[in-house]
Design a protein around this motif. Structure first.
Motif, mmCIF file in Angstrom:
data_model
loop_
_atom_site.group_PDB
_atom_site.id
_atom_site.type_symbol
_atom_site.label_atom_id
_atom_site.label_comp_id
_atom_site.label_asym_id
_atom_site.label_seq_id
_atom_site.Cartn_x
_atom_site.Cartn_y
_atom_site.Cartn_z
ATOM 1 N N PHE A 76 53.890 6.965 59.771
ATOM 2 C CA PHE A 76 53.555 6.668 58.303
ATOM 3 C C PHE A 76 53.376 5.025 58.122
ATOM 4 N N ARG A 77 54.228 4.442 58.709
ATOM 5 C CA ARG A 77 54.176 2.985 58.587
ATOM 6 C C ARG A 77 52.896 2.394 59.361
ATOM 7 N N ASN A 78 52.448 3.122 60.558
ATOM 8 C CA ASN A 78 51.379 2.596 61.281
ATOM 9 C C ASN A 78 49.990 3.063 60.617
ATOM 10 N N ARG A 79 50.216 4.116 59.631
ATOM 11 C CA ARG A 79 48.957 4.666 59.004
ATOM 12 C C ARG A 79 48.794 3.762 57.685
ATOM 13 N N GLY A 80 49.855 2.918 57.553
ATOM 14 C CA GLY A 80 49.565 1.936 56.282
ATOM 15 C C GLY A 80 50.373 2.280 55.080
ATOM 16 N N TYR A 81 51.228 3.162 55.283
ATOM 17 C CA TYR A 81 52.399 3.550 54.429
ATOM 18 C C TYR A 81 53.281 2.599 54.049
ATOM 19 N N GLN A 82 53.588 2.104 52.751
ATOM 20 C CA GLN A 82 54.542 1.063 52.443
ATOM 21 C C GLN A 82 55.705 1.702 51.475
ATOM 22 N N PRO A 83 56.547 0.925 51.854
ATOM 23 C CA PRO A 83 58.044 1.307 50.796
ATOM 24 C C PRO A 83 57.837 1.257 49.409
ATOM 25 N N VAL A 84 58.057 2.362 48.524
ATOM 26 C CA VAL A 84 58.103 2.377 47.265
ATOM 27 C C VAL A 84 59.481 2.584 46.553
#
Length: 159
Positions: free
Chosen positions: A134-142
């Motif tokens: 998910f991080r590699n797909r551009g997902y960021q912590p929320v």
């Protein structure tokens, strides 16, 4: 790496026997991976109605030749802006072939089809491969978007 076997993604599978079996395998794996085990009763319950249109959807990925279920995943509308990706799992024998990325792209397309602009996901910290994907797909912590969960990693991506 790209997927090596031909696959099919079938929507609308929330109440199927194949889904029940896939989720059972997923929960069993989580029980072995997560410190202290995993009890689906202690996390937010997602009923079939939550992942059935118009509220969500449940996808199964099958091997096109054998019909074997090799992955699953769901989407659930949280509100008009956000849709949660849930229960994403790839059978161990089929990992490392790009199936998770293919499935997540299909789930993100469903998020868009619902008219939402943000995909969110919650994971347990032991799910290192999923977090990395998910991080590699551009997902960021929320911030946490629901309280009734054992997960502690919350990610989001604007689509």
């Amino acid at each position: 790496m790209n997927a090596t076997e031909p696959v099919r993604i079938v929507e609308g599978q929330a109440a199927s026997e194949q889904t029940r079996q896939a989720l059972s395998a997923y929960f069993s794996e989580l029980d072995h991976r997560i410190d202290g085990g995993f009890d689906p009763e202690l996390t937010e319950v997602t009923g079939a109605q939550d992942v059935t249109p118009p509220h969500g959807d449940f996808f199964l990925m099958t091997d096109l030749v054998t019909g074997e279920v090799i992955a699953c995943g769901a989407v659930r509308k949280l509100d008009e802006e956000r849709v949660e990706l849930r229960r994403i799992w790839v059978a161990p024998a089929h990992r490392g072939k790009g199936h998770a990325r293919t499935l997540v792209r299909a789930l993100e397309n469903k998020v868009r089809a619902f008219g939402a602009v943000t995909a969110v996901v919650s994971l347990n910290p032991e799910m290192t491969e999923g977090i990395a994907m998910f991080r590699n797909r551009g997902y960021q912590p929320v911030e946490s978007f629901h309280e009734s969960t054992t997960a502690s990693v919350f990610l989001a991506r604007q689509l």
